[in-house]
Design an enzyme around this catalytic site. Sequence first.
Site, PDB file in Angstrom:
ATOM      1  N   HIS A   1      63.998-143.274 -82.993  1.00 11.64           N
ATOM      2  CA  HIS A   1      65.166-142.847 -82.409  1.00 11.64           C
ATOM      3  C   HIS A   1      66.287-143.488 -83.068  1.00 11.64           C
ATOM      4  O   HIS A   1      67.536-143.370 -82.731  1.00 11.64           O
ATOM      5  CB  HIS A   1      65.006-143.148 -80.903  1.00 11.64           C
ATOM      6  CG  HIS A   1      63.896-142.369 -80.409  1.00 11.64           C
ATOM      7  ND1 HIS A   1      62.823-143.422 -80.040  1.00 11.64           N
ATOM      8  CD2 HIS A   1      63.556-141.147 -79.934  1.00 11.64           C
ATOM      9  CE1 HIS A   1      62.002-142.424 -79.485  1.00 11.64           C
ATOM     10  NE2 HIS A   1      62.532-141.290 -79.362  1.00 11.64           N
TER      11      HIS A   1
ATOM     12  N   GLY B   1      59.896-137.112 -75.671  1.00  8.10           N
ATOM     13  CA  GLY B   1      60.992-136.097 -75.909  1.00  8.10           C
ATOM     14  C   GLY B   1      60.920-135.293 -77.033  1.00  8.10           C
ATOM     15  O   GLY B   1      60.028-135.403 -77.879  1.00  8.10           O
ATOM     16  N   SER B   2      61.706-134.197 -77.187  1.00  5.91           N
ATOM     17  CA  SER B   2      61.703-133.230 -78.051  1.00  5.91           C
ATOM     18  C   SER B   2      62.326-133.780 -79.526  1.00  5.91           C
ATOM     19  O   SER B   2      62.959-135.042 -79.198  1.00  5.91           O
ATOM     20  CB  SER B   2      62.356-132.018 -77.846  1.00  5.91           C
ATOM     21  OG  SER B   2      61.937-131.298 -76.962  1.00  5.91           O
ATOM     22  N   GLY B   3      62.195-133.287 -80.657  1.00  6.59           N
ATOM     23  CA  GLY B   3      62.666-133.959 -81.691  1.00  6.59           C
ATOM     24  C   GLY B   3      61.610-134.541 -82.943  1.00  6.59           C
ATOM     25  O   GLY B   3      62.194-135.088 -83.637  1.00  6.59           O
ATOM     26  N   HIS B   4      60.491-134.609 -82.273  1.00  9.44           N
ATOM     27  CA  HIS B   4      59.547-135.169 -83.052  1.00  9.44           C
ATOM     28  C   HIS B   4      58.421-134.422 -83.775  1.00  9.44           C
ATOM     29  O   HIS B   4      57.378-134.966 -84.172  1.00  9.44           O
ATOM     30  CB  HIS B   4      58.912-136.477 -82.290  1.00  9.44           C
ATOM     31  CG  HIS B   4      59.943-137.229 -81.777  1.00  9.44           C
ATOM     32  ND1 HIS B   4      60.760-138.285 -82.633  1.00  9.44           N
ATOM     33  CD2 HIS B   4      60.246-137.647 -80.571  1.00  9.44           C
ATOM     34  CE1 HIS B   4      61.438-138.914 -81.918  1.00  9.44           C
ATOM     35  NE2 HIS B   4      61.344-138.600 -80.822  1.00  9.44           N
TER      36      HIS B   4
ATOM     37  N   ASP C   1      59.497-142.222 -70.319  1.00 10.47           N
ATOM     38  CA  ASP C   1      58.157-141.918 -70.566  1.00 10.47           C
ATOM     39  C   ASP C   1      57.290-142.353 -69.580  1.00 10.47           C
ATOM     40  O   ASP C   1      56.417-141.898 -68.762  1.00 10.47           O
ATOM     41  CB  ASP C   1      57.630-141.912 -71.717  1.00 10.47           C
ATOM     42  CG  ASP C   1      58.659-141.092 -72.873  1.00 10.47           C
ATOM     43  OD1 ASP C   1      59.394-140.277 -72.685  1.00 10.47           O
ATOM     44  OD2 ASP C   1      58.140-141.293 -74.244  1.00 10.47           O
TER      45      ASP C   1
END
Lengths: 209, 331
Positions: free
Chosen positions: B219, B54-57, B110
């Site tokens: 998260h 996921g994005s955000g990392h 994932d």
Amino acid sequence: MAIDVHTLADAIERANRAMGGLTDQLNAADAKLGDGDTGTMLARLIGSFAAVDLQNAPDLGAGFMALAKTGAASTGSSLGTLIVTAMMTAGKASAGQDAIEWNGLSQILLAVRDAAMARGKAELGAKTIIDGLDALARAIAGKDDPAAIAAAAREAMDQALLEFRERPSAIGRARMFAEKSVGLDDPGMLALAEIVRAVTTNHSATALA
Amino acid sequence: MKKLINDPADYVDEMLDGLCLAHPGLRRVGDDRRAIVHSVAMWPGKVGVVSGGGSGHLPLFTGYVGPGLLDACAIGNVFEGPTINSCQDAIAAADRGAGVLCLFGNYGGDRMNFEMASEFAALEGVETRTVLGTDDIASARPAEGHKRRGVAGLIFAYKAAGAMAEAGGDLDAVASIAQKVVDRTRTIGVALSSCQIPGAAGPNFTIADDEIEFGMGIHGEPGIWRHKIRPADELVDEMIAMLLAERPAGVSRVAVLVNSLGSTPFEELFILYRRAAQQLDAAGLTIVRPLIGPYVTSMEMGGASISLCFLDDEIEGLLAAPADCPFWKVG
């Protein structure tokens, strides 16, 4: 009357309409232990399903596969991928068939349940959407009347929610909050229950009940 | 929580556009352009190394696409796995006829999506292997190591697998070294403040100004304990003690990553590193190639993690091999 692409399209349309009122409810249920995006994700996924031209699909299996293909491009969430898996499984089970009889729906749901267990590496009893699918499939087994199936499906989902609400979650992010999950509905199971309710209520000529 | 964004729905795509403009060696591919590849030609017969998440990392995951590291990466919405299609696009982009290693963190979405993409790839004759990052020691006991999440230590596996692939290793060799690094890497983090998904009504979790959560995931997954904040040295001592409790026998050299989860500054990271170096020295370990900075973040989350990769000669050599991506250059 059997289940064909028109039945499938009608069910998708009903589910899509219902998401307008369910999105916030499902987000709120998910936010108690998760990211709070289950409703938003499902609205996007089912919205993409509703845009698929099912009426012109060559057969029921192709219709399910078209939904799977669309879903595969729409979401990367665990629940979304389980729904894509369900569409692929139903597509394989009905490949090349114009329609399936109502009394065959339970077997397809059992195949969907098993495929979701394998894909999600989940067991029955872990308090997930898979327990909802299991309850649903068992409740409608042996029935061939759409109205009777609809009533049994709604009753089964209500009972499943009631039964699992007081249990701890045993898989996924919610397992890390096992104690806090007691008393809460699993967002995936709740989503299934609400969509079953939407699809089986206020029937039209082609719908489930 | 204030953010410098436009429409939250455009957050990921606008970020990817900017990343590729700033680093012309990267480009977006696939129907939804959610796979990132680098422009350096891959020679025929090279094993592809692919990741995703996921994005955000950032810099994880897409920031590690480059020669000697990842060949392609599938990227999803914030904290949501990449779609099956994006995973397929990344695998296809990295395939040069020798197979593709899918190397990503142990998260349900994932894993399922890469599994399905790998099944589709197999139908097209592309062989894949999967190795899951499982370095977060707070997420499960050692006996259930396979259930652990993948966090910052995953980048050591990227580096070793990428180097092995560049050196001409076959798919089994590339997968084997990736698994070996995962097996010898451990991470523990502490969180001080939350992050917020763009468009969400509130922060991902709440924590009081004077509290710290030990072991929290990237998260906001719950950690081991939450108490009043303590001096940095006390926290590092507890973190290092937990990491060294899983030190393999006979290891004398270790790679260290002191990682910011987003808003924790370099100054505090160096304070943490100073104490970590003292403790590792006292434990008879020689530090090799320390990394200090934001390597795996959760947007604006406050906090830090410490990762140890317990080395042998093979891993150390691969970590030293040349590599070049926007956020990590070696050689």
